[in-house]
Design a protein around this motif. Sequence first.
Motif, mmCIF file in Angstrom:
data_model
loop_
_atom_site.group_PDB
_atom_site.id
_atom_site.type_symbol
_atom_site.label_atom_id
_atom_site.label_comp_id
_atom_site.label_asym_id
_atom_site.label_seq_id
_atom_site.Cartn_x
_atom_site.Cartn_y
_atom_site.Cartn_z
ATOM 1 N N HIS A 119 34.368 37.967 37.133
ATOM 2 C CA HIS A 119 35.074 36.729 37.510
ATOM 3 C C HIS A 119 35.599 36.064 36.237
ATOM 4 O O HIS A 119 34.843 35.503 35.459
ATOM 5 N N HIS A 173 39.330 33.987 34.465
ATOM 6 C CA HIS A 173 40.710 33.474 34.565
ATOM 7 C C HIS A 173 41.299 33.567 33.155
ATOM 8 O O HIS A 173 41.801 32.587 32.626
ATOM 9 N N HIS A 214 35.872 30.940 45.738
ATOM 10 C CA HIS A 214 35.253 29.981 44.810
ATOM 11 C C HIS A 214 34.514 28.977 45.691
ATOM 12 O O HIS A 214 35.135 28.127 46.331
HETATM 13 FE FE FE Z 1 36.559 30.647 38.520
#
Ligand code: FE
Length: 411
Positions: A79, A81, A248
């Motif tokens: 996970h 970004h 999320h």
């Molecule tokens: Fe996240």
Amino acid sequence: MKDKTIIGPFKQVITMADLPLEGPINDAALPVRENAGVVCVDGRIEEIKPWQELEKEKGIEKEIINEPCVLLPGFIDSHTHMCYAGSRARDYALRTAGVSYLEIAKQGGGILDTVRKTREASKEELKENLKMRVQAHLQRGVTTSEVKSGYGLNVSDELKMLRVIKEVNQEEKLDLVPTCLAAHTLPPEFSNHKEYLEYLVKELLPKIKEEALAQRIDIFVEESAFSAADANDYLEKAKSMGFDIIIHADQFSTGASSLASKIGALSAEHLEASTDKEIKLLAKHHVVANVLPGASLGLGMGFAPARKLLDEGCCVVISSDWNPGSAPMGDLLTQAAILGAYEKLSAAEIFAGLTFRAANVLKLNDRGILAKGMLADMIAFPTSDYRDILYHQGQLGPVLIWKKGVACCLP
Ligand code: FE
Ligand code: NIG
């Protein structure tokens, strides 16, 4: 001609084989092979054998390890970004001065600040940024990483991000698994959440399919982002198009874990706010619990209840959540070690969350374990005792890293 190499000796090879996918694991169950070596053929593991036997082998190339080392499967960060432009140091300073993450978002900072900068960035600039982070990850022992879009929030910029992830995956050694997080928050061009999600279903998801840019769809369910009801419709549609679902969930408030359980999501990620009720639901429905200690550290908030999740029987995975807002650190091992200290996790549970359990949530069945047929994604730490790795809380990094059997150069 087959490319065959013997690598070793290692003081300990922690294979992570034959451990349960869900629930607690005692360190006594850790599969430790003492004084062993690994035979690799064409980037995959052929066998793991006592060094005494391997050193006698003739006519096979040997990569000799000259210092005492412990070998583990390469870490898998499921996970992140980490495709983004710009910095949110200003947000961080505001937060340490007492302004909350959600308050900063309301004032126009937060995710939308990164959206502005990511939209302005050229594809080349984004690629350079992502490559830099991918290389840092690899040096710290991460050999596979998930990466989300979610700072574009319109068709062209979401596609730009996903294409960047695809190209960096092709150009760098580390394997990247893309996820579409176009439902990260409401972009400034829309005033209605439902309409934005409908636009994504109509205009973006078919293009992602067409170009095979991602197989996974994520959504941020939270007061500042999308409601569970809106998310439900969006995810049902994405599911019927054949996408895997990730949520999320329960970062600041609960609600999304029950949605994840009902809709058959692969995983619920964050879970800092989850209570016993959510924990039971996730366990019952076999939704993977992906916990993100880097976000707790970045926001100065409590950790997800990893101990309780394991004791209830969940598959607990540990990821970095590397992003410019809530989790700028990006150092997965440090974060996992600190989470372990607070949540009372065994080394076996931590390593499981960074290896085969993480592979499971990414649906990758060729890594995360050192065993015959698996990719030779391996990391070696300069110690004779695996317990040293977490004891040093991230300060003892790997000295050798192999991706598909090939040693990576460390600076
Ligand atoms: Fe996240
Ligand atoms: O997982 N919670 C939502 N998304 C990210 C943060 C993204 C950002 O702040 O830029 C997270 O923490």
